[in-house]
Motif scaffolding. Structure first.
Motif, mmCIF file in Angstrom:
data_model
loop_
_atom_site.group_PDB
_atom_site.id
_atom_site.type_symbol
_atom_site.label_atom_id
_atom_site.label_comp_id
_atom_site.label_asym_id
_atom_site.label_seq_id
_atom_site.Cartn_x
_atom_site.Cartn_y
_atom_site.Cartn_z
ATOM 1 N N TRP A 1 0.816 -1.217 0.000
ATOM 2 C CA TRP A 1 0.000 0.000 0.000
ATOM 3 C C TRP A 1 0.852 1.269 0.000
ATOM 4 O O TRP A 1 0.342 2.361 -0.235
ATOM 5 N N GLN A 2 2.148 1.161 0.230
ATOM 6 C CA GLN A 2 3.026 2.324 0.265
ATOM 7 C C GLN A 2 3.652 2.645 -1.098
ATOM 8 O O GLN A 2 4.371 3.634 -1.222
ATOM 9 N N LYS A 3 3.359 1.865 -2.119
ATOM 10 C CA LYS A 3 4.058 2.033 -3.398
ATOM 11 C C LYS A 3 3.794 3.378 -4.076
ATOM 12 O O LYS A 3 4.629 3.853 -4.839
ATOM 13 N N ASN A 4 2.650 4.005 -3.814
ATOM 14 C CA ASN A 4 2.322 5.310 -4.408
ATOM 15 C C ASN A 4 2.154 6.392 -3.354
ATOM 16 O O ASN A 4 1.508 7.402 -3.594
ATOM 17 N N LEU A 5 2.741 6.164 -2.192
ATOM 18 C CA LEU A 5 2.540 7.051 -1.056
ATOM 19 C C LEU A 5 3.855 7.238 -0.321
ATOM 20 O O LEU A 5 4.533 6.259 -0.003
ATOM 21 N N PHE A 6 4.216 8.475 -0.062
ATOM 22 C CA PHE A 6 5.377 8.746 0.773
ATOM 23 C C PHE A 6 4.919 8.640 2.226
ATOM 24 O O PHE A 6 4.257 9.540 2.745
ATOM 25 N N PHE A 7 5.228 7.527 2.849
ATOM 26 C CA PHE A 7 4.822 7.235 4.225
ATOM 27 C C PHE A 7 5.865 7.849 5.160
ATOM 28 O O PHE A 7 7.037 7.478 5.104
ATOM 29 N N PRO A 8 5.480 8.810 5.994
ATOM 30 C CA PRO A 8 6.467 9.561 6.787
ATOM 31 C C PRO A 8 7.443 8.694 7.591
ATOM 32 O O PRO A 8 8.624 9.028 7.688
ATOM 33 N N ALA A 9 6.987 7.585 8.134
ATOM 34 C CA ALA A 9 7.875 6.743 8.951
ATOM 35 C C ALA A 9 8.979 6.094 8.118
ATOM 36 O O ALA A 9 10.003 5.670 8.664
ATOM 37 N N ASN A 10 8.804 5.997 6.800
ATOM 38 C CA ASN A 10 9.804 5.373 5.935
ATOM 39 C C ASN A 10 10.811 6.364 5.355
ATOM 40 O O ASN A 10 11.774 5.961 4.722
#
Length: 190
Positions: free
Chosen positions: A42-51
């Motif tokens: 689910w993170q492939k199109n989203l800049f997830f802050p924790a990553n």
């Protein structure tokens, strides 16, 4: 083609399906293309802050995007806060709510509504008119308890298709996009 940068939690990952994948006019920036780590599908199109481990990946993406759609992110655990990105972004930008309900009893959910309203107030103070506030709409659904359950999936911390449909309509209106949201019944949270 317009490039969209999504920055926030898993709730924003649904916008790909509800809005942007239906149109060839938009593409979502991919974190991996900017050196950001992707741990879940689910993170492939989203800049997830924790990553995000270094600022440069985000600032490069900010300079490439036409639309910056984000949730308010702050705290010592994050390398980059959304307000910093907002201030340096010259593209269209929009802060979205962070819908989160953690309690099961109607009487206890009033505290969640208060927290949601407080977050909306913070967003307005920081981002002015460049934010969407759905707290009153969610509260009205809460007051009609049966409808409130339609806003959440199997557990209260994730919203349902009804919520994403409403949010999509508000995004379309605020950013003046030529898109139609999907039906409220089509997709669910990841």
């Amino acid at each position: 083609m317009k490039k969209v940068l999504l920055y926030g939690n898993c709730q924003l990952s649904r916008l790909d399906k509800y809005l942007f994948s239906q149109s060839p006019l938009f593409s979502l920036l991919k974190p991996e293309d900017y050196g950001a780590e992707v741990k879940e599908n689910w993170q492939k199109n989203l800049f997830f802050p924790a990553n995000i481990k270094k600022n440069s990946s985000l600032y490069d993406a900010i300079s490439d995007c036409d639309y910056f759609i984000f949730q308010h992110v702050h705290g010592e655990q994050f390398v980059t806060h959304s307000k910093e990105l907002y201030d340096c972004c010259e593209s269209e930008k929009l802060c979205l709510p962070n819908f989160r309900f953690s309690l099961n009893e109607p009487s206890q959910n009033k505290e969640d509504i208060k927290e949601l309203k407080a977050r909306a107030s913070t967003n307005k103070d920081l981002y002015g008119e460049n934010h969407i506030d759905l707290s009153n709409w969610i509260e009205s659904k809460h007051e009609r308890w049966g409808e409130f359950y339609q806003l959440t999936e199997k557990h209260h911390s994730h919203p349902s298709g009804l919520y994403y449909n409403k949010l999509s309509k508000e995004i379309i209106k605020k950013l003046n996009l030529n898109l139609k949201p999907l039906s409220k019944d089509i997709l669910y949270h990841p």
